[in-house]
Design a protein around this motif. Structure first.
Motif, PDB file in Angstrom:
ATOM      1  N   LEU A 193       0.841  -1.204   0.000  1.00  0.00           N
ATOM      2  CA  LEU A 193       0.000   0.000   0.000  1.00  0.00           C
ATOM      3  C   LEU A 193       0.876   1.254   0.000  1.00  0.00           C
ATOM      4  O   LEU A 193       0.594   2.234  -0.703  1.00  0.00           O
ATOM      5  N   GLY A 253       3.956  -5.233  16.398  1.00  0.00           N
ATOM      6  CA  GLY A 253       2.571  -5.578  16.737  1.00  0.00           C
ATOM      7  C   GLY A 253       2.420  -7.080  16.944  1.00  0.00           C
ATOM      8  O   GLY A 253       1.724  -7.528  17.856  1.00  0.00           O
ATOM      9  N   LYS A 277      -8.205  -1.873   1.806  1.00  0.00           N
ATOM     10  CA  LYS A 277      -7.715  -2.652   0.658  1.00  0.00           C
ATOM     11  C   LYS A 277      -8.620  -2.530  -0.567  1.00  0.00           C
ATOM     12  O   LYS A 277      -8.245  -1.858  -1.518  1.00  0.00           O
TER      13      LYS A 277
END
Ligand code: RET
Length: 275
Positions: A125, A154, A247
């Motif tokens: 992205l 994360g 997305k």
């Protein structure tokens, strides 16, 4: 008074250990995962069709964007079929009963497939955005590396068994996220002006959309995975909505705008295509 030493066994402990509390997926979460899997497959098909009549040299965004939804399809298939999941267990104090040391173990289901997905799709992205803004390779690479560190932090945070592990990695992830915003949003806003007004307008809206959405992820993570304040199903639902926006909706927006704007096309030299 201090207990004096006596011979023989002490008093039998009166505290009965509480069994571990499990927080796990339910019917709603399960169904949601299958629905998002189907939507990601459909989007991948649609994006592939959209590149049908586009010459290879102009298909860079199509290829990147389709890879993003294909990756999400795979990760949602894994999660929906009950794979790629583990339990993160940590001692939880019972705050309601004011009894000291009556802790029990709390185990929350974590779908680590998400982090595998994000480690692949968030760099892609960012690549879409960097190419659109005409950001150079150096800044793009730094943003991608910071982004991978963010996602892996994360992952480690989600597997943590103590608050130090969970929130420590979370903090490292948040700092990395600031580098991503700096390299892509702030730097991109400067470089994109060279590509004309149309692209500048498109980049500004797409980057704003992206970073508002992306900021919701660490917030949800903190509430759901960090503080365990929502059910696993609620977490699945919220991530589902965010993932669809980040997305397929992002992809549709980019690919349709790309059609209308000739200047969005990137010159990445002869490596991408020879004609
Ligand atoms: C974590 C926790 C550590 C701190 C930060 C996070 C950010 C995650 C982001 C995820 C974006 C995901 C996207 C998925 C695609 O559909 C890893 C939650 C800052 C920004 C866009």
């Amino acid at each position: 008074a201090k207990p004096t030493h006596t011979s023989g066994p002490g008093p039998i402990p009166t505290v009965i250990p509480t069994p571990p509390q499990y927080q796990e997926i339910g019917e709603t979460g399960h169904r949601t995962l299958w629905v998002v899997f189907a939507l990601m497959v459909l989007s991948s098909g649609l994006f592939s069709l959209m590149s049908w009549n586009v010459p290879v040299s102009k298909r860079l965004y199509h290829v990147i964007t389709t890879l993003i939804t294909i990756t999400a399809s795979l990760s949602y298939f894994a999660m929906a079929s009950g794979h790629a999941t583990s339990f993160s267990c940590s001692p939880a104090k019972d705050h309601h009963k004011h009894v000291p040391d009556v802790g029990y173990t709390e185990c929350r289901q974590v779908f680590w497939a998400r982090y595998v997905d994000w480690a692949i799709t968030t760099p892609l992205l960012l690549l879409d955005l960097s190419l659109l803004a005409g950001i150079d390779g150096a800044h793009t690479l730094m943003a991608v590396v910071a982004d991978v560190i963010m996602v892996l932090s994360g992952l480690f945070a989600s597997q943590g068994n103590t608050p130090t592990q969970r929130w420590g990695w979370y903090a490292i992830g948040c700092v990395s996220y600031l580098f991503v915003i700096w390299h892509v949003a702030l730097h991109g806003a400067r470089t994109v002006t060279a590509k004309g007004r149309g692209v500048t307008r498109l980049f500004s809206s797409l980057a704003l959309f992206t970073f508002v959405l992306w900021t919701a992820y660490p917030i949800i993570w903190g509430i759901a995975d960090g503080a365990h304040k929502t059910t696993v199903d609620t977490e699945i639902l919220i991530y589902a909505v965010l993932d669809i926006l980040a997305k397929p909706v992002f992809g549709l927006w980019l690919l349709f705008s790309n059609r209308a704007l000739a200047e969005t096309n990137v010159d990445v030299g002869g490596w991408w295509s020879h004609g």
